[in-house]
Design a protein around this motif. Structure first.
Motif, short mmCIF file in Angstrom:
data_model
loop_
_atom_site.label_atom_id
_atom_site.label_comp_id
_atom_site.label_asym_id
_atom_site.label_seq_id
_atom_site.Cartn_x
_atom_site.Cartn_y
_atom_site.Cartn_z
N CYS A 1 -1.73 -2.06 4.66
CA CYS A 1 -1.67 -3.47 4.27
C CYS A 1 -0.95 -4.32 5.30
N CYS B 1 6.79 1.35 6.55
CA CYS B 1 6.49 2.43 5.61
C CYS B 1 6.09 3.71 6.32
N CYS C 1 4.59 -4.71 5.26
CA CYS C 1 5.95 -4.19 5.41
C CYS C 1 6.43 -4.19 6.86
N CYS D 1 0.82 -1.21 0.00
CA CYS D 1 0.00 0.00 0.00
C CYS D 1 0.86 1.26 0.00
S1 FES Z 1 3.32 -0.90 2.77
FE1 FES Z 1 1.33 -1.36 3.46
S2 FES Z 1 1.51 -1.07 5.58
FE2 FES Z 1 3.45 -0.49 4.85
#
Ligand code: FES
Ligand SMILES: Cc1cc2nc3c(=O)[nH]c(=O)nc-3n(C[C@H](O)[C@H](O)[C@H](O)COP(=O)(O)O)c2cc1C
Lengths: 617, 237
Positions: free
Chosen positions: B48, B67, B51, B37
């Protein structure tokens, strides 16, 4: 009303108010909390007032409509003070008799007294009633001493005295030190030390700084915060004012659950009254300290009580949590330093300040101080709101205050901490109520939900029930919470329906840990707790569902059969009518039979049978 | 405050600009962290949860989304631990149960050694990463689509599920969608997206279709271009 322009001015005004209370007058205190109002208390209040007027007794007695007394189940509740005489289930027709006999002639009225279910003894005074005996009602107890719509009532019991004291003689940092020393921890869920939060907000860079009261109270069945706001709104305002002064904040919000109209009405009125006296607004009591409070109606979802979702909601955005690894004390509402505390936390503040950190520290355990209010519900004799000192055992709450389990059934588990709390079994009933102890047991203090379950509760079914609630309340932003909680519930569904598979328990455990680890906010973070804690303590029950296709508690319809015991059935016919499918046959006074083909496992016969002749397998 | 902070990722000592995220720092150091995401052009979102990494900071160890978590002095990051892998496996299995065909998801699943989802399939296609909604709002500046409903029933939708009044048919949403869920087509001078047909503008010289009229109007308005700016296509200029 005159504006108070110095702290001294305030103290003078307060003593005037205190003096105007006639100590010889008897107070007829009628609980007008939401619970009692639902029993028609308003009519009772009007009835008493009319009767007093008619008999011209205004000089000897007063009627006080107060906030919730906690023992809602016994409402309408009337207290006669002095004497602390406790009348329960009072009707309109009892009013003249109470005035005549009790107030004027000092006699008690037997039939209105509370009867101790264990000893059968009639109890006269409130503090002798089993439900109240072990409570320490520093906060809730104020409810019966005041009419929540009267600021003078609050002033008369010393209200706003802590604020005046702080404004006249305490530096902001000293206030914070006092709160830290008292070790007041947040009552809204996490148990974070309030003093540290205040300190961080005070030290954070940014202007303005916000002080917020979280009154979203989304836990089903919980109404602690509601009772405080409805019954004693000024104490919450006073707490916030003291906090704002200590933090250096000039703007505050109260975020109230939308379904609490009376709380909104009372708090709105309280703010107006405090403003008129100069206790809220610019230059409070003539000092440099200015603070104003706005009321914000909640967004209507459970998750809106979560701090970042709450800020989003106040800002006019969707009430969805933000994943920010920056503390709200640095960047909260509108990205400004923000101190968010729960209603009960704020209500504790005036108490800490007026009685001192030393006193406060003397109540409770090593790391949990003061009292906690619980909404005691479920399979328990005395339901209601209870305020207990930290460190009291679960057993004392359930068996002494709560009066044990109805119908002589056995206790099975108690769930603390709201929908995402854990279920604690019998063997840990002697554990003290303490933030850290409850966490160790796989549950939590939470905001104060306490649901008691008896032997007829299926722990798989109950876990599924809570999970369903959390699934419905998940905002849907992050994957583990949105999808994971749903899939856990799907697995629980199939276990309850008799389609559980080998390995389901292990899958649930694995998912639970990963959801707790991976979710964006604490909703997902704690959502697996009901499942994990029931697996931890009632694994055999899960196994019975999966391996033996049996529900030991006799709840899961797909896994049970009802039978009529030929030995005990005396043909009383009581089970005939309730059966919706005419599955029961037999004549009166003769043995009844149950047609398994027609039976839909609704349990109606099981519930009505007085002789335990309907058995479940 | 200095501009750089020192941290370790998987034991490697790194330096990263203050204010950047763990994911960025890892990327710069060629350390792979799966993600779905996140997009550099969009504001951090963290939904999401693919990560996630395990961090230790000031003696506290926990799982965070790389992220959005900003690097800090002395931060220790582990991108592959049992807890981390469990979260990632759970996430990818859960997403596969919504969309089992997506190559992007399958590739990630393969890297995580997940063969298939153990969960009940409930094919919805969309994985709710929100990239479409955020791109529309943050990059295009339009806000034509949003979320409908909450929890497991959440969907990306146009307002009231009707023809989106603000949509300019630019197609950015379809372009960023990692699982190719958003339907988009162009035929006979009409672009179809979000169940709506958008007529396209013809080049007055060659007759080729340039772009949807609404999209060009949007550019003219936001960029303050003359009314006839897009009358002629790039090729004919
Ligand atoms: S890329 Fe989705 S929560 Fe970090
Ligand atoms: C899903 C969710 C719902 C919450 N609901 C409430 C609530 O209704 N009331 C509340 O005071 N705190 C609630 N909280 C906790 C708040 O986020 C926050 O920790 C609390 O208001 C801080 O106040 P305290 O430190 O005084 O407890 C909730 C948290 C989560 C994750």
């Amino acid at each position: 009303m005159k504006k108070l322009t110095t702290p001294q001015d305030f103290f003078d005004y307060q003593s005037e108010v205190k003096k105007s209370v006639d100590p010889k007058k008897t107070q007829i205190i009628i609980c007008a909390g939401s619970g009692c109002l639902a029993y028609g208390t308003q009519k009772l209040i009007d009835g008493f007032k009319a009767e007093i007027e008619q008999q011209n007794l205004q000089d000897v007695m007063d009627v006080r409509a107060s906030g919730c007394h906690g023992f809602c189940e016994r409402g309408p509740i009337v207290l006669i003070s002095p004497g602390n005489i406790f009348y329960q289930k009072v009707g309109l027709k009892d009013a003249p008799e109470i005035i005549e006999k009790t107030v004027l002639n000092g006699e008690t009225i037997e039939r209105l007294l509370y009867k101790d279910p264990q000893t059968g003894e009639k109890i006269i005074r409130e503090h002798d009633v089993g439900f109240y005996k072990k409570q320490q009602r520093f906060i809730l107890g104020q409810n019966s001493q005041i009419n929540p719509t009267s600021i003078n009532d609050y002033l008369a019991i010393g209200g706003y005295g802590a604020l005046a004291k702080v404004l006249s003689e305490t530096k902001p940092q000293e206030v914070i030190d006092e709160i830290i020393e008292a070790n007041l921890r947040g009552r809204g869920g996490g148990g974070f030390p309030a003093g540290w939060k205040w300190d961080s907000t005070r030290k954070a860079v940014g202007d303005p700084k916000y002080v917020i009261c979280n009154a979203d109270e989304g836990d089903p069945g919980a109404y602690m915060d509601r009772s405080i706001l409805e019954g004693n709104p000024h104490t919450v305002l006073e707490g916030m004012l003291i906090g704002a002064y200590a933090i250096g904040s000039s703007e505050g919000y109260i975020y109230v659950r939308n379904e609490y109209p009376l709380a909104v009405t009372n708090i709105t009125l309280a703010i107006e009254q405090a403003r008129e006296l100069g206790l809220i607004g610019k230059n409070i009591m003539g000092t440099d300290f200015s603070f104003d409070i706005q009321i914000n109606r909640g967004g209507g979802a459970f998750v809106c009580g979560e701090s970042s979702a709450l800020f989003a909601s106040i800002e006019g955005r969707a009430g969805e949590p933000r994943a920010k690894y920056v503390h709200a004390t640095d960047r909260g509402l509108y990205d400004k330093p923000t101190c968010l505390n729960n209603v009960e936390t704020w209500a504790n503040v005036p108490l800490v300040i007026s009685k001192g950190a030393k006193w406060y520290q003397s109540i409770g355990t090593e790391n949990s101080k003061g009292t906690k209010i619980f909404a005691l519900v479920g399979k328990i004799n005395n339901t209601g709101l209870v305020e207990v000192p930290m460190g009291i055992t679960l057993r004392e709450i359930i068996f002494e205050i709560g009066g044990g389990i109805p119908k002589g059934r056995k206790f099975k588990a108690v769930q603390t901490g709201g929908p995402s709390g854990g279920c604690i079994p019998e063997e840990y009933l002697d554990s003290p109520v303490d933030f850290d102890e409850l966490t160790k047991l796989g549950s939590m203090m939470g905001s104060g939900g306490m649901i008691v379950m008896d032997e007829r509760t299926c722990m798989v079914d109950i876990a599924r029930y809570f999970l369903q609630f959390l699934e419905d309340e998940s905002c849907g932003k992050c994957t583990p919470c949105r999808e994971g909680v749903h899939q856990m519930r799907v697995i629980l569904d199939r276990i309850c329906e008799g389609n559980g598979q080998e390995g389901d328990i292990e899958t649930l455990e694995w998912m639970g840990q990963a959801i707790a680890d991976g979710s964006l906010c604490a909703l997902g973070g704690s959502a697996p707790a009901p499942v994990l804690s029931t697996i931890r303590y009632f694994r055999d029950e899960y196994e019975a569902h999966i391996k033996d296709k049996k529900c030991p508690a006799g709840v899961c319809k797909a896994l049970i059969t009802y039978k009529i015991d030929s030995e005990t059935c005396n043909g009383c016919h009581l089970c005939f009518k309730p059966c919706p499918t005419d599955a029961i046959a037999g004549e009166k006074k003769k043995l009844h039979t149950l047609d398994q083909d027609k039976c839909i496992q609704c349990g109606a016969c099981y519930e009505v049978c007085k002789f335990d002749a309907v058995i479940v397998e | 405050m200095s501009d750089k902070v020192n941290l370790t990722i998987d034991g490697r000592k790194l330096e990263a600009p203050a204010g950047s995220t763990i994911l960025q720092a890892a990327k710069d150091a060629n350390i792979y962290i799966p993600h779905l995401c996140h997009n550099d052009e969009l504001k951090p979102y963290g939904a999401c949860r693919l990560c996630v990494v395990e961090i230790t900071h000031r003696n506290r160890t926990r799982i965070v989304a790389s992220c959005i978590y900003e690097v800090a002095e002395g931060l220790e990051v582990q991108t592959v631990t049992e807890r981390v892998l469990n979260v990632r496996k759970l996430v990818i299995e859960l997403l596969l149960s919504r969309n089992k065909k997506s190559q992007v998801l399958q590739d990630i699943a393969q890297k995580l050694e997940v063969e298939k989802s153990r969960f009940e399939l409930d094919i919805k296609g969309c994985i709710l990463c929100g990239m479409c909604i955020r791109t529309c709002k943050e990059v295009v500046g339009v806000n034509a689509i949003g979320y409908k409903s909450r929890g497991f029933t959440r969907e990306v939708a146009t307002p009231f599920d009707e023809t989106p009044p603000d949509c300019i048919a630019c197609g950015s949403c379809a372009y960023v969608c990692p699982v190719d869920f958003i339907q988009y087509s162009e035929k006979n001078g009409v672009r179809t997206i979000w169940n709506t047909e958008f007529p396209m503008q013809k080049c007055t010289k060659c007759g080729r279709h340039i772009a949807p009229v609404k999209q060009l109007d949007h550019f003219k308005e936001t960029l303050n271009l003359p009314e006839d700016h897009f009358d002629i296509c790039l090729h004919c200029r």
